[in-house]
Design a protein around this motif. Sequence first.
Motif, PDB file in Angstrom:
ATOM      1  N   PHE A 267       0.844  -1.200   0.000  1.00  0.00           N
ATOM      2  CA  PHE A 267       0.000   0.000   0.000  1.00  0.00           C
ATOM      3  C   PHE A 267       0.875   1.244   0.000  1.00  0.00           C
ATOM      4  N   PHE A 268       1.873   1.257   0.848  1.00  0.00           N
ATOM      5  CA  PHE A 268       2.806   2.390   0.877  1.00  0.00           C
ATOM      6  C   PHE A 268       3.516   2.541  -0.462  1.00  0.00           C
ATOM      7  N   ILE A 269       3.979   1.434  -1.023  1.00  0.00           N
ATOM      8  CA  ILE A 269       4.739   1.496  -2.277  1.00  0.00           C
ATOM      9  C   ILE A 269       3.862   2.005  -3.415  1.00  0.00           C
ATOM     10  N   SER A 270       2.693   1.391  -3.593  1.00  0.00           N
ATOM     11  CA  SER A 270       1.853   1.711  -4.759  1.00  0.00           C
ATOM     12  C   SER A 270       1.256   3.111  -4.659  1.00  0.00           C
ATOM     13  N   VAL A 271       0.682   3.456  -3.514  1.00  0.00           N
ATOM     14  CA  VAL A 271       0.013   4.756  -3.374  1.00  0.00           C
ATOM     15  C   VAL A 271       1.025   5.889  -3.374  1.00  0.00           C
ATOM     16  N   SER A 272       2.118   5.725  -2.629  1.00  0.00           N
ATOM     17  CA  SER A 272       3.128   6.783  -2.585  1.00  0.00           C
ATOM     18  C   SER A 272       3.795   6.971  -3.942  1.00  0.00           C
ATOM     19  N   LEU A 273       4.117   5.883  -4.598  1.00  0.00           N
ATOM     20  CA  LEU A 273       4.811   5.974  -5.885  1.00  0.00           C
ATOM     21  C   LEU A 273       3.917   6.612  -6.941  1.00  0.00           C
ATOM     22  N   ILE A 274       2.687   6.136  -7.045  1.00  0.00           N
ATOM     23  CA  ILE A 274       1.764   6.712  -8.033  1.00  0.00           C
ATOM     24  C   ILE A 274       1.489   8.177  -7.715  1.00  0.00           C
ATOM     25  N   GLY A 275       1.350   8.504  -6.435  1.00  0.00           N
ATOM     26  CA  GLY A 275       1.097   9.883  -6.043  1.00  0.00           C
ATOM     27  C   GLY A 275       2.243  10.806  -6.414  1.00  0.00           C
ATOM     28  N   ILE A 276       3.464  10.391  -6.124  1.00  0.00           N
ATOM     29  CA  ILE A 276       4.628  11.218  -6.444  1.00  0.00           C
ATOM     30  C   ILE A 276       4.811  11.356  -7.951  1.00  0.00           C
ATOM     31  N   VAL A 277       4.643  10.261  -8.686  1.00  0.00           N
ATOM     32  CA  VAL A 277       4.755  10.323 -10.147  1.00  0.00           C
ATOM     33  C   VAL A 277       3.698  11.254 -10.721  1.00  0.00           C
ATOM     34  N   THR A 278       2.477  11.180 -10.179  1.00  0.00           N
ATOM     35  CA  THR A 278       1.410  12.076 -10.643  1.00  0.00           C
ATOM     36  C   THR A 278       1.738  13.525 -10.331  1.00  0.00           C
ATOM     37  N   LEU A 279       2.284  13.780  -9.137  1.00  0.00           N
ATOM     38  CA  LEU A 279       2.699  15.138  -8.772  1.00  0.00           C
ATOM     39  C   LEU A 279       3.710  15.686  -9.777  1.00  0.00           C
ATOM     40  N   ILE A 280       4.723  14.885 -10.097  1.00  0.00           N
ATOM     41  CA  ILE A 280       5.779  15.346 -10.994  1.00  0.00           C
ATOM     42  C   ILE A 280       5.250  15.525 -12.412  1.00  0.00           C
ATOM     43  N   TRP A 281       4.548  14.514 -12.916  1.00  0.00           N
ATOM     44  CA  TRP A 281       4.084  14.572 -14.305  1.00  0.00           C
ATOM     45  C   TRP A 281       3.045  15.689 -14.494  1.00  0.00           C
ATOM     46  N   SER A 299      -2.539  21.228 -13.066  1.00  0.00           N
ATOM     47  CA  SER A 299      -2.180  21.592 -11.701  1.00  0.00           C
ATOM     48  C   SER A 299      -3.025  20.803 -10.706  1.00  0.00           C
ATOM     49  N   THR A 300      -4.286  20.578 -11.053  1.00  0.00           N
ATOM     50  CA  THR A 300      -5.153  19.764 -10.190  1.00  0.00           C
ATOM     51  C   THR A 300      -4.629  18.335 -10.114  1.00  0.00           C
ATOM     52  N   ILE A 301      -4.232  17.790 -11.259  1.00  0.00           N
ATOM     53  CA  ILE A 301      -3.642  16.448 -11.279  1.00  0.00           C
ATOM     54  C   ILE A 301      -2.436  16.394 -10.355  1.00  0.00           C
ATOM     55  N   SER A 302      -1.586  17.421 -10.456  1.00  0.00           N
ATOM     56  CA  SER A 302      -0.383  17.478  -9.627  1.00  0.00           C
ATOM     57  C   SER A 302      -0.720  17.549  -8.143  1.00  0.00           C
ATOM     58  N   GLN A 303      -1.658  18.415  -7.783  1.00  0.00           N
ATOM     59  CA  GLN A 303      -2.027  18.574  -6.377  1.00  0.00           C
ATOM     60  C   GLN A 303      -2.675  17.306  -5.822  1.00  0.00           C
ATOM     61  N   LEU A 304      -3.501  16.665  -6.630  1.00  0.00           N
ATOM     62  CA  LEU A 304      -4.111  15.409  -6.198  1.00  0.00           C
ATOM     63  C   LEU A 304      -3.056  14.336  -5.978  1.00  0.00           C
ATOM     64  N   GLY A 305      -2.026  14.335  -6.838  1.00  0.00           N
ATOM     65  CA  GLY A 305      -0.931  13.383  -6.650  1.00  0.00           C
ATOM     66  C   GLY A 305      -0.216  13.612  -5.329  1.00  0.00           C
ATOM     67  N   MET A 306      -0.028  14.879  -4.954  1.00  0.00           N
ATOM     68  CA  MET A 306       0.622  15.192  -3.687  1.00  0.00           C
ATOM     69  C   MET A 306      -0.207  14.682  -2.509  1.00  0.00           C
ATOM     70  N   ILE A 307      -1.519  14.897  -2.560  1.00  0.00           N
ATOM     71  CA  ILE A 307      -2.387  14.426  -1.473  1.00  0.00           C
ATOM     72  C   ILE A 307      -2.379  12.897  -1.418  1.00  0.00           C
ATOM     73  N   MET A 308      -2.442  12.256  -2.588  1.00  0.00           N
ATOM     74  CA  MET A 308      -2.434  10.793  -2.631  1.00  0.00           C
ATOM     75  C   MET A 308      -1.137  10.246  -2.049  1.00  0.00           C
TER      76      MET A 308
END
Length: 780
Positions: A267-281, A299-308
């Motif tokens: 859970f930590f690996i998948s959610v954190s990784l996808i969230g950070i990748v979404t933030l960057i992309w 920007s919304t995609i990026s912010q949602l990635g940070m929260i995720m």
Amino acid sequence: MIFAVLIPLVLALFIPLISKAKHKVHTGIFVLFIPLGIFLYFIRYIGNDFSPVRHTYNWIPSLNINFDFYLDGLSLLFVLLISGIGTLVVFYSIYYLHKTEKLGHFYVYLLMFMSAMLGVVLSDNVFVLYSFWELTSISSFLLIGYWHHRERSRYGAQKSMLITVFGGLSMLGGLVLLTVITGTTSIRSMIDQVDIILNSNYLPLILVLILLGAFTKSAQFPFHIWLPDAMEAPTPVSAYLHSATMVKAGIYLVARFLPIFVAYEWFFISVSLIGIVTLIWGSYMAVRQTDLKGILAFSTISQLGMIMAMLGFGTEAAIFAAVFHILNHATFKGSLFMVAGIIDHETGTRDIRKLGGLFTIMPISGTLALFGTFSMAGVPLPFLNGFYSKELFFGATTELSVTTNGLASFLSTAVPYLAVFGSIFTFVYSMYLFFGAFTGPKKFDLLKKKPHEAPIGMLISPIVLVLGVIIIGLFPNLTNGTLIAHAAQGILNSEIKPYHIHYWHGFDSLAFQMSLVVVGIGIVLFLTRKKWSNIYHVLPGKRSFNKVYDKLIQKIDDFSAGITNSYMTGSLKLYMSIILLTIIAVTFIIMFTTGGLTNISFDNLAEVEIIDLAVVFIMVLAALATIFVNNKLALIIITGIVGFGISILFVIFRAPDLALTQLVVETISMALFLLAYYHLPELRKRNETITTSATNTILAIGMGVLITLTGIAAHSSNWFNTISEYFVETSYKLGGGHNIVNVILVDMRGLDTLFEIAVLGIAALAIYGLIKVRKNKEAE
């Protein structure tokens, strides 16, 4: 509580009537009081002494599906966002949407969505949650495609529907597995059985399915592609769905199920990784956009990635920061969407290449954009709420500690650097959005309209949101113990102490140092943007997830069309052959696999009399004769012999009511056939191929054998008590009639009979319509 959830849906039924008066009074004025009333109802729960509230309303208790509404700190935060920002959006739409628009449609869709989102965040029953979840997809599809005359609106609506519904169906699979494992449909009860779930062999599959639902709804990489295309919706829709509500449904889902999965390393690996990748992309791609709403979409995609990502960290600090940023993001992003709508409304364009120097003409809108963009960028100023939650995010990344080796350990080490990298581009696109539109040389000659400041009514909603940015920035602990801490407790399912948020932690603060790096490098990249922007020709270049999506949809369409065209030839004979062959094959397979043919018994049968055999023999001869007769009138009469033979059998078996019904039906049918066939040409001898004849023979024999074996198997089966006994015992008690058949048709199966009559009525109307169309064409 159910009243608050369903009232928007119920009142939506009256919007078409209210909208008829839109030329006198804008429909939005009537709608405004619905979200406002809900907001005022729930705001009373805010307080330090708040405790969860639960209400249950029976729906389908036999399947454990009931309206179980659970209000804790997490759901309270979302309810206030849904209703509070919903109120501001409706008020904004009164001035944004002209009375000539289809306001009835718009507000019906908006209230549907509002009700669906309230149901999602308040439902404790997983299947009720799923029902509301899919209603959000349907209503958002309608809202995004509101301007359906635009091809891009239809495209964006379809894309959002396909991607989010795919995720919703995946989520349903995970919820079903959770229900099977825990034996309950209650989320709270599932959380109480964490050990059982974590020890289940289905845990990886459950996690993947539920995360698919969350990632698709919250536009996480690589499912983010639907959100930019959804910007074709009217700006009030973007401000509501894509900043504060729908896109945060996936965030809510992960937060709600976090206590179940937080101890699971993947859970930590998948959610954190996808969230950070979404933030960057998301932040990286936002700088590439030229449309104001396109910039805000990424920007919304990026912010949602940070929260995720913060939810993936799973620590108390990260969860508190995530909840705080959910609130902050709704304020500054909602205001920015509204400002973008104002610019489009007053200049006729959202193309940032045609904008510039608007601050002198639109000072209020420019000031609102200034606060919104600088807060989104996390500029370290004490009156910007975005800075505080960004600081908490940086702090949470530095406090990760994973004891295991491998991917999780590497990720926890890399996350702070990745967070800074993504935040640098967040700063760049924020500055690009503000300075590109409001400063620089004026380009008014490129605009469709002469720019001017928006009317005060359109400015009130973004002003309220920006005031929220400033107030939270000046008093960051204002809602700390009364709302934010309770929401964090709702996620972690445990007591936590409210964090005391400070503006200044000293230069030794690693989070503050990370912010300084972001601002410093961000300024350099912003000032030199034109020099390095060619990098987008390399990454992503011509590669695009949108192209992958378009090709996939095209392949599916072509494959479906190929299958459909293979059997949709216009031949009724082929259609009937396929239907009959399918019935034969499927029924035989099911009967064989379920043992329906192994317990055939001929016990308890009535004796066969000579008269029975004689009637059946005549019916068989008549049926065989239909194959060889070529005269149409003779064919109808011979067919009638079979029907009247059945009536005789009913008489022999002492069922006079059935015999009378059969006689009437058969007589009317023969009369209608004779009337219809009188206008048809004479039958001709058909020269069919051997293959066609063999197919017809197989189908005829197969159906005959199937019906025969089905009847014998039904008689031989003793899996259940015969229903006839129930009818004999209860027909008089329940229906008050001695004629059991009549009681069954009128009372016990009254709805079936009603709908059968309705079907016949619809068919009659359709035939009448076809006749009228034919007469009109002949008259022409």
